[in-house]
Scaffold this motif. Structure first.
Motif, mmCIF file in Angstrom:
data_model
loop_
_atom_site.group_PDB
_atom_site.id
_atom_site.type_symbol
_atom_site.label_atom_id
_atom_site.label_comp_id
_atom_site.label_asym_id
_atom_site.label_seq_id
_atom_site.Cartn_x
_atom_site.Cartn_y
_atom_site.Cartn_z
ATOM 1 N N ARG A 1 0.973 -1.180 -0.002
ATOM 2 C CA ARG A 1 -0.003 -0.137 -0.027
ATOM 3 C C ARG A 1 0.780 1.211 -0.156
ATOM 4 N N SER A 2 0.137 2.495 -0.166
ATOM 5 C CA SER A 2 1.171 3.555 -0.419
ATOM 6 C C SER A 2 0.141 4.830 0.079
ATOM 7 N N TRP A 3 0.749 5.795 0.396
ATOM 8 C CA TRP A 3 0.339 7.127 1.206
ATOM 9 C C TRP A 3 1.208 8.176 0.810
ATOM 10 N N GLU A 4 0.726 9.369 1.075
ATOM 11 C CA GLU A 4 1.549 10.390 1.038
ATOM 12 C C GLU A 4 2.042 10.915 2.530
ATOM 13 N N ASP A 5 3.041 11.224 3.048
ATOM 14 C CA ASP A 5 3.438 11.728 4.295
ATOM 15 C C ASP A 5 3.280 13.164 4.469
ATOM 16 N N GLU A 6 3.450 13.811 5.650
ATOM 17 C CA GLU A 6 2.988 15.279 5.842
ATOM 18 C C GLU A 6 3.992 16.125 5.199
ATOM 19 N N LYS A 7 4.884 15.563 4.320
ATOM 20 C CA LYS A 7 5.733 16.416 3.473
ATOM 21 C C LYS A 7 5.121 16.423 2.186
ATOM 22 N N GLY A 8 4.330 15.664 1.997
ATOM 23 C CA GLY A 8 3.774 15.345 0.484
ATOM 24 C C GLY A 8 4.600 14.054 -0.419
ATOM 25 N N VAL A 9 5.530 13.401 0.281
ATOM 26 C CA VAL A 9 6.257 12.312 -0.453
ATOM 27 C C VAL A 9 5.537 10.896 -0.297
ATOM 28 N N LYS A 10 5.541 10.237 -1.240
ATOM 29 C CA LYS A 10 4.643 9.036 -1.490
ATOM 30 C C LYS A 10 5.477 7.805 -0.944
ATOM 31 N N ARG A 11 4.876 7.395 0.120
ATOM 32 C CA ARG A 11 5.599 6.237 0.800
ATOM 33 C C ARG A 11 4.891 4.960 0.384
#
Length: 112
Positions: free
Chosen positions: A85-95
Motif C-alpha cells: 500500500r502507499s500513502w503520502e506523508d506530511e511532506k507530500g512524499v509518496k511512501r
C-alpha cells in the motif's frame, strides 16, 4: 476452482509485542514484525546467518488471538498474502509498505 495465487507461509519469531487497536468501525487490527532466519555456507566456507524482517497485520478474530497469546520472541507459523500500500506523508512524499496480511496463525514453541 478458486486458486490462491498470492500466498505466503512463514515461520519466525515476533520482533516486538503486537500493537493492537480497534478501528472506528469496530474492527480489531494487530500489527507486529516477524523475524525469519536462514543459515548457509558462503563461498569461503564460512557459516552465514541472515535475518529477514517482515511486517505483519491481522484483522478481527485473528487479531484477537494475537492480542491474547503473542508477545515478543514467540515463535509462530503464519499464512497470509502479500499486500503493498502507499500513502503520502506530511511532506507530500509518496511512501510504500509491503505487509503480510495474516489469515491463519499457529503458535509454536513455548511463550517467550
Amino acid at each position: 476452482m478458486n486458486k490462491l495465487r498470492n500466498r505466503v507461509q512463514l515461520i519466525g519469531h515476533l520482533g516486538m509485542n503486537p500493537e493492537v487497536k480497534t478501528t472506528d468501525s469496530g474492527h480489531k487490527l494487530a500489527k507486529f514484525s516477524l523475524a525469519t532466519n536462514e543459515s548457509f555456507t558462503n563461498s569461503n566456507g564460512e557459516k552465514v546467518d541472515e535475518t529477514e524482517w517482515h511486517n505483519v497485520i491481522a484483522w478481527n478474530k485473528t487479531a484477537e488471538l494475537i492480542e491474547s497469546y503473542l508477545e515478543k520472541g514467540r515463535e509462530v507459523a503464519l499464512e497470509g498474502k502479500l499486500s503493498t500500500r502507499s500513502w503520502e506523508d506530511e511532506k507530500g512524499v509518496k511512501r510504500f509498505v509491503t505487509e503480510i496480511v495474516c489469515n491463519e496463525i499457529l503458535f509454536l514453541g513455548k511463550k517467550a
